[in-house]
Design a protein around this motif. Structure first.
Motif: not given
Length: 813
Positions: A105-115, A577-584
């Motif tokens: 989940d943290q990866d998918a949300h772009g590694y901001k320190a929240i959650g 592009d958007y923050r998060g989901e840093p595929t691949p």
């Protein structure tokens, strides 16, 4: 202060037209709706430690005693002087640091320190002070929050008035009983971003507008109270009004209701008689009426003409409420064999799916940015967007209405429990007057539900709700499965394909009576300005060549769609592009590579593929750039995207061959690099078009390019300023990486965010006021400047070590 003196009123001046209306000339004032975005106080709380969350959770009066809130943030006497002052929209997550945590989940949300892993950053408290004069008493007062991420709880003067679990749907609260007239009033909002709703960057806080509205006790219902739709009637159009009134007086009330249609210049085109209405106390009724427009101008993507509909409520001859809405006259058809029709003409959907964040500001976009982003998409040839995967901000829909962009409006989840049925219900009521919306989406890729009988029943419930609230449109569902019918697809009116195009022909053959649209396609990944795979920095080549296992290239899906009339077109993942989901990749990559443009809106190579086949512009684009010092003699893959009939490529004046452009394709050459000029010349319908890339020298000077030069001094307007560097010959240096600093002076505008489109950059989007800076990424960076409220000249300066500085002036009027 008198709160209502700051009210921005939408006024219509209506003059009696003999034979059309018995209305005498008078000024019609709509309900008083005031945006209250200024001067909020903000402080972080704590999701796991009540003592760091202002004792929330251990204070026994929070919900046990009405209005007993002294000492708590929602109390009148609470001291918030040490809290940060912020202006809405506000996203506190965008200012947080990046932090690597091995968590999906943290990866998918772009590694901001929240959650959930960061309780110290996941609660936000807001307070807002306002006053209302005694002279403004006697009506109803309503607080509306267009979007708070998420699980918000609202207090007025220490009284809890309600909450909203969703981070995306608007919420309204009648606060009449809690107003202190002539005294200080306090709004308090607690937002809890501990739990995610999606799998992408979602921001945190009050990231959309907040409104304080006042109505007469007898008024048009505030949310969805005026519904306007049109039906074709020969060369004319019937405009159908449904107006819901509510009487909050303690006695029964009589009034009259009149409806009007005005053109964009305010001229009355049609008017009803004043119809009597009679409501008991606390009663709500809906009244139907119908007016006819003769030979209307149709709303479409090339000419988005907007009319105005107005419902007027009078009591004793005096106007007590007036509600205007913009609407468009247009027809939609979804044909099982021929695809989508707008105004009886076939239109292929050339669409993009988009999340709501932007470089520098996260999810808290100034309204101007909505228009800026839609304009960029339209320049590419895009004619439709999908609001993935949640209800959008209303201002995005306003932009689409005004600029001519069709919208697939999507709710957050495919489910029909009370919470999510209400969310879909409220979404439809809020958005159904927008002419840009052509279809509703009831959900996206619900892998555990979409193939089940439960999924079928949920879908039926949501479809029935949609038909009840908005009979003028239909619905789809974004299904990530191929030739599968059981479940949601059995009942959905328009079958949506998320990828899986290899199963589309067979599905259409077996279910030929069901219209089909590509709800999500492509998912090509690329990094702007990078032309080789770079696993160390998490970059992928800037060609239409790399895609995840479930996806395809742009060229594949568009060729597929173009050759099948029954396939309506689709929505490429994603426009930006958007923050998060840093595929691949994962860390240190912090945002997606899926965009046709990067997070700043700078085009990638694939942008020019779409522009070639989607727009009417003459397009000829060369990739890559031609700065390859140290690679002399090495082979470079050159891509040409163009809608020319044929293209000839030249290196330093020598022809490298001429090729015909395949329909819906591109051209490639393998070229041994030598410095100089790479030029392409093509012919389109006999017209010569050309493009070139040159080997530049080192950066010498900075260039600032604003999206406009005039701003409104309203504290809300904004301008995008793009930053590049030029060599001594005035050529843009495409691989520059200089650190650029910025400063402003003059009028009170302020920089609110910076970015550069680098998907692996951990630089701050928000800087200290006197230390704004950003590195160029492949020659580009961006800043967003927000207007103040003082008229004057804004001076913006950009400087960097070893470069000639740049300065521009913008007017704030």
């Amino acid at each position: 202060m008198n709160f209502w003196k700051k009210n921005i009123l939408i006024a219509y001046y209506i003059t009696c037209i003999t034979g059309i209306s018995s209305l005498s000339a008078q000024k019609i004032i709509t309900r008083q709706e005031q945006k209250i975005d200024d001067e909020w106080k903000f402080h972080l709380g704590n999701a796991s430690n009540p003592s760091l969350d202002f004792n929330y959770g251990i204070d026994e009066t929070a919900f046990s005693k009405s209005g007993a809130a002294d000492g708590m943030p929602y109390g009148l006497k609470f001291n918030d002087k040490e809290w940060q002052t912020v202006q809405l929209p506000h996203d506190w997550a965008v200012s947080l640091p990046f932090d690597y945590l091995r968590d999906g989940d943290q990866d998918a949300h772009g590694y901001k320190a929240i959650g959930g892993h960061y309780p110290q950053n996941s609660i936000g408290w807001y307070r807002k002070e306002f006053t209302v004069n005694h002279s403004d008493s006697g009506g109803r007062f309503e607080l509306r929050l267009d979007g708070v991420y998420r699980d918000s709880k609202i207090w007025i003067n220490g009284y809890y008035v309600g909450g909203n679990y969703s981070g995306y749907t608007s919420a309204t609260y009648d606060i009449t009983d809690f107003i202190r007239f002539g005294e200080k009033n306090i709004i308090t909002v607690r937002a809890d971003a501990t739990h995610y709703e999606g799998w992408f960057y979602e921001g945190a806080g009050i990231y959309r507008h907040v409104w304080l509205n006042r109505y007469n006790n007898l008024h048009v219902v505030s949310q969805g109270g005026l519904y306007v739709r049109t039906e074709k009637n020969g060369d004319n159009a019937d405009v159908i009004f449904q107006t819901s009134l509510i009487n909050k007086n303690i006695d029964a009330a009589k009034a009259t209701l009149q409806t009007l249609i005005l053109d964009r210049n305010g001229k009355i085109l049609a008017s009803s008689k004043q119809a009597p209405v009679d409501l008991d106390f606390n009663e709500q009724k809906t009244y139907d009426s119908r007016l006819q427009l003769s030979h209307p101008v149709l709303w479409d993507v090339d000419n988005p003409y907007l009319y105005r509909a107005v419902a007027i409520v009078r009591q004793n001859g005096q106007i007590i409420d007036s509600v205007p809405v913009r609407f468009g006259v247009r027809t939609f058809a979804f044909d099982k064999d021929k695809g989508f029709f707008l105004n009886s003409k076939p239109l292929k959907i050339k669409g993009t799916s988009n999340h709501q964040d932007h470089a520098g500001v996260g999810s808290a976009l100034p309204d101007y940015l909505q228009y800026y982003r839609i304009e960029l998409l339209k320049q590419m040839g895009d004619n439709a967007i999908r609001t993935t995967h949640n209800p959008p901000t209303p201002e995005l829909l306003d932009a689409c209405d005004s600029l001519g962009m069709l919208v697939m409006d999507e709710t957050r989840l495919l489910t029909s429990g009370n919470e999510y049925e209400k969310e879909f219900h409220d979404l439809i009521l809020r958005d159904r007057n927008h002419p840009s919306i052509f279809i509703w989406s009831i959900g996206n890729e619900e892998y555990a539900t979409q193939r089940t009988n439960i999924g079928k029943r949920i879908a039926l419930n949501q479809i029935m709700l949609q038909k009840q609230l908005d009979p003028s449109r239909t619905a789809t569902y974004a299904a990530n499965m191929g030739n599968v019918y059981y479940g949601v697809n059995e009942v959905i009116p328009v079958r949506g394909f998320n990828y899986n195009l290899t199963g589309a022909d067979a599905y259409h053959g077996e279910h030929p009576n069901q219209p089909v649209i590509g709800t999500e396609v492509a998912s090509t990944v690329s990094t702007r300005g990078i032309y080789i795979k770079d696993t160390a920095n998490c970059y992928v080549p800037d060609y239409d060549s790399v895609f995840p296992p479930w996806a395809s290239t742009a060229e594949y899906w568009w060729s597929f769609a173009s050759k099948r009339d029954w396939f309506m077109g689709g929505f490429a993942w994603t426009g930006f592009d958007y923050r998060g989901e840093p595929t691949p990749y994962t860390w240190p990559n912090v945002n997606s590579h899926f965009g046709i443009m990067d997070m700043c809106g700078f085009p990638k190579t694939v942008y020019y593929y779409y522009q070639s086949w989607w727009s009417d512009s003459d397009v000829l684009h060369i990739a890559p750039h031609w700065n390859w010092k140290g690679d002399e003699g090495k082979e470079k893959i050159v891509w040409i995207n163009s809608n020319a009939d044929n293209v000839e490529l030249f290196l330093n004046g020598k022809s490298l061959g001429k090729k015909d452009m395949p329909k819906y394709g591109h051209l490639e050459w393998k070229v041994n690099y030598e410095p100089g000029t790479l030029e392409a010349i093509g012919y389109r319908n006999g017209k010569k078009i050309s493009a070139k890339v040159e080997t530049t020298s080192d950066p010498a000077t900075i260039k600032l390019t604003p999206s406009k030069t005039q701003l409104l001094a309203d504290g809300e307007d904004a301008v995008v300023v793009n930053v590049t560097v030029l060599d001594k010959q005035g050529r843009e240096v495409p691989d520059a990486s200089n650190l650029i600093s910025f400063e402003t002076s003059g009028a009170d505008a302020a920089i609110i965010g910076v970015g550069n489109g680098d998907p692996s950059s951990h630089e701050a989007d928000k800087c200290n006021d006197n230390n704004w800076h950003r590195k160029l990424f492949n020659g580009k960076a961006q800043l967003i400047l927000k207007a103040g409220k003082n008229k004057g000249v804004i001076n913006l300066k950009a400087f960097s070590s070893g470069l000639e500085a740049a300065a521009i002036q913008l007017a704030e009027n």
